[in-house]
Design an enzyme around this catalytic site. Structure first.
Site, PDB file in Angstrom:
ATOM      1  N   THR A 231       0.829  -1.206   0.000  1.00 52.02           N
ATOM      2  CA  THR A 231       0.000   0.000   0.000  1.00 52.02           C
ATOM      3  C   THR A 231       0.860   1.251   0.000  1.00 52.02           C
ATOM      4  O   THR A 231       1.981   1.243   0.552  1.00 52.02           O
ATOM      5  CB  THR A 231      -0.918   0.018   1.249  1.00 52.02           C
ATOM      6  OG1 THR A 231      -1.554   1.297   1.347  1.00 52.02           O
ATOM      7  CG2 THR A 231      -0.152  -0.237   2.529  1.00 52.02           C
ATOM      8  N   SER A 232       0.327   2.311  -0.556  1.00 52.88           N
ATOM      9  CA  SER A 232       0.988   3.623  -0.466  1.00 52.88           C
ATOM     10  C   SER A 232       1.157   4.037   0.989  1.00 52.88           C
ATOM     11  O   SER A 232       2.033   4.815   1.339  1.00 52.88           O
ATOM     12  CB  SER A 232       0.149   4.679  -1.180  1.00 52.88           C
ATOM     13  OG  SER A 232      -1.098   4.814  -0.525  1.00 52.88           O
ATOM     14  N   GLU A 233       0.286   3.489   1.858  1.00 48.05           N
ATOM     15  CA  GLU A 233       0.320   3.859   3.281  1.00 48.05           C
ATOM     16  C   GLU A 233       1.605   3.426   3.967  1.00 48.05           C
ATOM     17  O   GLU A 233       1.913   3.910   5.053  1.00 48.05           O
ATOM     18  CB  GLU A 233      -0.866   3.232   4.003  1.00 48.05           C
ATOM     19  CG  GLU A 233      -2.193   3.818   3.626  1.00 48.05           C
ATOM     20  CD  GLU A 233      -2.753   4.768   4.672  1.00 48.05           C
ATOM     21  OE1 GLU A 233      -2.511   4.554   5.854  1.00 48.05           O
ATOM     22  OE2 GLU A 233      -3.421   5.725   4.284  1.00 48.05           O
TER      23      GLU A 233
ATOM     24  N   ARG B 250      -3.956   4.792  13.661  1.00 50.36           N
ATOM     25  CA  ARG B 250      -4.127   4.777  12.213  1.00 50.36           C
ATOM     26  C   ARG B 250      -3.034   3.956  11.518  1.00 50.36           C
ATOM     27  O   ARG B 250      -3.249   3.362  10.469  1.00 50.36           O
ATOM     28  CB  ARG B 250      -4.082   6.220  11.696  1.00 50.36           C
ATOM     29  CG  ARG B 250      -4.312   6.345  10.212  1.00 50.36           C
ATOM     30  CD  ARG B 250      -3.084   6.799   9.453  1.00 50.36           C
ATOM     31  NE  ARG B 250      -3.272   6.646   8.015  1.00 50.36           N
ATOM     32  CZ  ARG B 250      -3.852   7.529   7.235  1.00 50.36           C
ATOM     33  NH1 ARG B 250      -4.307   8.644   7.719  1.00 50.36           N
ATOM     34  NH2 ARG B 250      -3.983   7.300   5.943  1.00 50.36           N
TER      35      ARG B 250
ATOM     36  N   LEU C 219     -14.193  18.715   5.462  1.00 52.66           N
ATOM     37  CA  LEU C 219     -12.783  18.721   5.049  1.00 52.66           C
ATOM     38  C   LEU C 219     -11.919  18.591   6.283  1.00 52.66           C
ATOM     39  O   LEU C 219     -11.844  19.512   7.121  1.00 52.66           O
ATOM     40  CB  LEU C 219     -12.452  20.017   4.310  1.00 52.66           C
ATOM     41  CG  LEU C 219     -13.193  20.222   2.987  1.00 52.66           C
ATOM     42  CD1 LEU C 219     -12.870  21.597   2.406  1.00 52.66           C
ATOM     43  CD2 LEU C 219     -12.825  19.126   1.989  1.00 52.66           C
TER      44      LEU C 219
ATOM     45  N   ASP D  26      -9.134  18.860   8.686  1.00 52.70           N
ATOM     46  CA  ASP D  26      -8.078  19.872   8.832  1.00 52.70           C
ATOM     47  C   ASP D  26      -8.044  20.838   7.651  1.00 52.70           C
ATOM     48  O   ASP D  26      -6.961  21.259   7.204  1.00 52.70           O
ATOM     49  CB  ASP D  26      -6.709  19.191   9.034  1.00 52.70           C
ATOM     50  CG  ASP D  26      -6.607  18.511  10.409  1.00 52.70           C
ATOM     51  OD1 ASP D  26      -7.362  18.921  11.328  1.00 52.70           O
ATOM     52  OD2 ASP D  26      -5.796  17.580  10.556  1.00 52.70           O
TER      53      ASP D  26
ATOM     54  N   GLY E  60      -8.733  20.329   4.511  1.00 50.71           N
ATOM     55  CA  GLY E  60      -8.540  19.749   3.170  1.00 50.71           C
ATOM     56  C   GLY E  60      -7.294  20.243   2.467  1.00 50.71           C
ATOM     57  O   GLY E  60      -7.213  20.235   1.231  1.00 50.71           O
TER      58      GLY E  60
ATOM     59  N   GLN F 256      -4.381  18.775   2.712  1.00 50.11           N
ATOM     60  CA  GLN F 256      -3.535  17.627   2.361  1.00 50.11           C
ATOM     61  C   GLN F 256      -3.760  17.217   0.902  1.00 50.11           C
ATOM     62  O   GLN F 256      -4.817  17.464   0.337  1.00 50.11           O
ATOM     63  CB  GLN F 256      -3.792  16.448   3.325  1.00 50.11           C
ATOM     64  CG  GLN F 256      -5.194  15.883   3.345  1.00 50.11           C
ATOM     65  CD  GLN F 256      -6.181  16.693   4.165  1.00 50.11           C
ATOM     66  OE1 GLN F 256      -6.225  17.905   4.078  1.00 50.11           O
ATOM     67  NE2 GLN F 256      -7.033  16.019   4.926  1.00 50.11           N
TER      68      GLN F 256
ATOM     69  N   ARG G 165      -3.355  14.252  -2.318  1.00 55.56           N
ATOM     70  CA  ARG G 165      -3.208  12.866  -2.768  1.00 55.56           C
ATOM     71  C   ARG G 165      -3.015  12.903  -4.284  1.00 55.56           C
ATOM     72  O   ARG G 165      -3.434  13.847  -4.947  1.00 55.56           O
ATOM     73  CB  ARG G 165      -4.481  12.044  -2.475  1.00 55.56           C
ATOM     74  CG  ARG G 165      -4.788  11.842  -1.002  1.00 55.56           C
ATOM     75  CD  ARG G 165      -3.814  10.897  -0.322  1.00 55.56           C
ATOM     76  NE  ARG G 165      -4.180  10.624   1.067  1.00 55.56           N
ATOM     77  CZ  ARG G 165      -3.837  11.399   2.101  1.00 55.56           C
ATOM     78  NH1 ARG G 165      -3.120  12.503   1.921  1.00 55.56           N
ATOM     79  NH2 ARG G 165      -4.191  11.064   3.329  1.00 55.56           N
TER      80      ARG G 165
ATOM     81  N   ARG H 159       1.318  12.762  -0.896  1.00 59.54           N
ATOM     82  CA  ARG H 159       1.701  11.381  -1.237  1.00 59.54           C
ATOM     83  C   ARG H 159       1.730  11.251  -2.757  1.00 59.54           C
ATOM     84  O   ARG H 159       0.690  11.232  -3.398  1.00 59.54           O
ATOM     85  CB  ARG H 159       0.670  10.441  -0.622  1.00 59.54           C
ATOM     86  CG  ARG H 159       0.942   9.001  -0.893  1.00 59.54           C
ATOM     87  CD  ARG H 159       0.287   8.118   0.133  1.00 59.54           C
ATOM     88  NE  ARG H 159      -1.134   7.991  -0.040  1.00 59.54           N
ATOM     89  CZ  ARG H 159      -1.953   7.541   0.901  1.00 59.54           C
ATOM     90  NH1 ARG H 159      -1.518   7.210   2.082  1.00 59.54           N
ATOM     91  NH2 ARG H 159      -3.226   7.425   0.657  1.00 59.54           N
TER      92      ARG H 159
HETATM   93  C1  UGA Z   1      -6.147   5.400   1.755  1.00 60.77           C
HETATM   94  C2  UGA Z   1      -6.452   4.129   2.503  1.00 60.77           C
HETATM   95  O1  UGA Z   1      -5.580   3.969   3.579  1.00 60.77           O
HETATM   96  C3  UGA Z   1      -6.301   2.930   1.652  1.00 60.77           C
HETATM   97  O2  UGA Z   1      -7.450   2.788   0.859  1.00 60.77           O
HETATM   98  C4  UGA Z   1      -5.109   2.861   0.751  1.00 60.77           C
HETATM   99  O3  UGA Z   1      -4.137   2.005   1.224  1.00 60.77           O
HETATM  100  C5  UGA Z   1      -4.502   4.171   0.426  1.00 60.77           C
HETATM  101  O4  UGA Z   1      -5.084   5.325   0.901  1.00 60.77           O
HETATM  102  C6  UGA Z   1      -4.476   4.339  -1.082  1.00 60.77           C
HETATM  103  O5  UGA Z   1      -5.531   4.203  -1.710  1.00 60.77           O
HETATM  104  O6  UGA Z   1      -3.423   4.670  -1.603  1.00 60.77           O
HETATM  105  P1  UGA Z   1      -6.213   7.913   2.475  1.00 60.77           P
HETATM  106  O7  UGA Z   1      -5.835   8.432   1.150  1.00 60.77           O
HETATM  107  O8  UGA Z   1      -5.728   8.690   3.659  1.00 60.77           O
HETATM  108  O9  UGA Z   1      -5.756   6.407   2.681  1.00 60.77           O
HETATM  109  O10 UGA Z   1      -7.791   7.706   2.614  1.00 60.77           O
HETATM  110  P2  UGA Z   1      -9.090   8.498   2.181  1.00 60.77           P
HETATM  111  O11 UGA Z   1     -10.179   8.002   3.064  1.00 60.77           O
HETATM  112  O12 UGA Z   1      -9.326   8.342   0.729  1.00 60.77           O
HETATM  113  O13 UGA Z   1      -8.784  10.017   2.572  1.00 60.77           O
HETATM  114  C7  UGA Z   1      -8.029  10.889   1.806  1.00 60.77           C
HETATM  115  C8  UGA Z   1      -7.927  12.223   2.514  1.00 60.77           C
HETATM  116  O14 UGA Z   1      -9.219  12.828   2.557  1.00 60.77           O
HETATM  117  C9  UGA Z   1      -7.438  12.170   3.959  1.00 60.77           C
HETATM  118  O15 UGA Z   1      -6.546  13.208   4.196  1.00 60.77           O
HETATM  119  C10 UGA Z   1      -8.707  12.360   4.786  1.00 60.77           C
HETATM  120  O16 UGA Z   1      -8.448  12.970   6.030  1.00 60.77           O
HETATM  121  C11 UGA Z   1      -9.514  13.275   3.873  1.00 60.77           C
HETATM  122  N1  UGA Z   1     -10.985  13.174   4.076  1.00 60.77           N
HETATM  123  C12 UGA Z   1     -11.614  11.979   4.014  1.00 60.77           C
HETATM  124  C13 UGA Z   1     -11.721  14.330   4.312  1.00 60.77           C
HETATM  125  O17 UGA Z   1     -11.167  15.458   4.347  1.00 60.77           O
HETATM  126  N2  UGA Z   1     -13.072  14.230   4.500  1.00 60.77           N
HETATM  127  C14 UGA Z   1     -13.722  13.045   4.445  1.00 60.77           C
HETATM  128  O18 UGA Z   1     -14.976  13.018   4.622  1.00 60.77           O
HETATM  129  C15 UGA Z   1     -12.964  11.889   4.188  1.00 60.77           C
END
Ligand code: UGA
Length: 340
Positions: A118-120, A146, A213, A215, A217, A219, A221, A305
């Site tokens: 995973t990217s994690e 987490r 969002l 913190d 939003g 961050q 990806r 990331r």
């Molecule tokens: C995800 C999951 O850990 C796994 O599905 C996977 O291993 C990895 O990333 C991946 O797909 O590469 P993450 O990207 O942090 O991790 O998960 P999301 O739930 O998609 O959240 C992305 C970002 O959106 C985070 O910063 C989260 O805090 C934010 N978020 C999420 C919000 O601001 N609001 C929300 O309602 C949900």
């Protein structure tokens, strides 16, 4: 080629099955999952052999299938960050223990395993692009629960590497970086954090709820369209000239970077194009929420990331093709087109 996919009804599994059945007529797929919802349309396909059941209670069945098949993909895992924080022991028992049992059977029978890392695993690494062999894997303190997902996956990565080096286990590790697309999560799940971010936001829009969002939003990806990811995975399975043997590949799209705030804005714009959702989408506001209020105090975020993908480009001759807006448009269309 005979392929065993455990957890085939999930997001990656069902797209992989679809791709193989349509593009690889000589490959045979054997699957195990608790459900068969996403695979229902292929049930009568002569090259697909599905079984429904709990992998933790079917070790004899799994061992027989491992003996039968050429390659094993243990894809079953919980991958929603809210669950890492709410139920870390469940993450450990499924994502680590249950998968380790499968890896050990692959070692016993010298079967090639393709494992979803995973990217994690890179955690809070500050490199501008994460490199499979050079980047440091940086996790927070133990009370930040987490990281149990990241840590569980990392330990399996390390075990597979060690089994490869010492016992000759044939393997490839792949690291999905925020794959998105149809059939990712259930949009009807209205639980806070019940889905990964794109489906979470689309569910909010569908229900006319405000988007939260975390913190603010800020961050980032980088998102990759699932079909691009699956193309890389199929090249790994094919393993032409052993190009994937004993390697780790980041599978993502370093050009599709977005802040979470900008992601929410784009999804709102896209949703407004569907007349049946326009009114709800216009009602939705973007609200900032502290991470601890959204996920609980055991959460810690990844600020940015981005994958380095030169290894996948070089060894697999693979290139992600779908830009961010197309990836999001296709995903929105799948989830909102027929939804009322
Ligand atoms: C995800 C999951 O850990 C796994 O599905 C996977 O291993 C990895 O990333 C991946 O797909 O590469 P993450 O990207 O942090 O991790 O998960 P999301 O739930 O998609 O959240 C992305 C970002 O959106 C985070 O910063 C989260 O805090 C934010 N978020 C999420 C919000 O601001 N609001 C929300 O309602 C949900």
């Amino acid at each position: 080629m005979k392929i065993l996919i455990i957890g085939a009804d999930g997001f990656i599994g069902c797209h992989l099955v679809d791709h193989i059945l349509t593009k690889k007529p000589n490959w045979e797929i054997h699957t195990l999952d608790l459900s068969n919802n996403n695979l229902a349309e292929y049930q009568s396909h002569p090259k697909l052999f599905t079984t429904q059941g709990d992998m933790t209670k079917m070790s004899d069945w799994i061992e027989e299938k491992i003996k039968l098949c050429d390659v094993v993909l243990p894809l079953a895992a919980i991958a929603t960050p809210a669950t890492y924080v709410q139920d870390p022991l469940k993450i450990f028992s499924l994502d680590f223990e249950a998968n380790l049992a499968i890896i050990r059977l692959c070692v016993k029978h010298s079967k090639r395993v393709i494992f979803p890392s995973t990217s994690e695993v890179y955690g809070m690494c500050t490199d501008s692009e994460f490199d499979e062999e050079k980047s440091h894997l940086i996790l927070g303190p133990i009370h930040k629960e987490r990281w149990i997902y990241s840590c569980s996956k990392q330990l399996i990565d390390r075990l597979i590497f060690a089994y490869g080096k010492r016992n000759g286990l044939p393997y490839t590790l792949f690291r999905p970086f925020n794959w998105i697309g149809p059939k990712q999560d259930n949009i009807k799940n209205s639980k806070t954090g019940g889905s990964r971010v794109v489906i979470q936001f689309l569910g909010n829009i569908l229900r006319g709820e405000n988007i939260q969002l975390v913190d603010g939003g800020r961050q980032h990806r980088s998102f990759v369209y699932v079909e691009d990811g699956i193309e890389a995975l199929v090249k790994i399975i094919e393993n032409t000239d052993n190009c994937a043997s004993g390697r780790i590949f980041n599978i993502g799209n370093p050009h599709n970077i977005s802040s979470i705030r900008s992601l929410a804005e784009t999804l709102l714009e896209l949703a407004q194009k569907y007349p049946q959702h326009e009114a709800n989408a216009k009602k939705v506001q973007l609200m900032d929420i502290p991470a601890a209020d959204y996920y609980g105090t055991g959460y810690q975020d990844v600020q940015a990331r981005v994958p380095a993908i030169w290894r996948a480009q070089t060894h697999l001759q693979w290139q992600p093709k779908t830009d961010l807006i197309t990836s999001l448009s296709k995903t929105v269309d799948y989830y909102l087109h027929d939804a009322s």
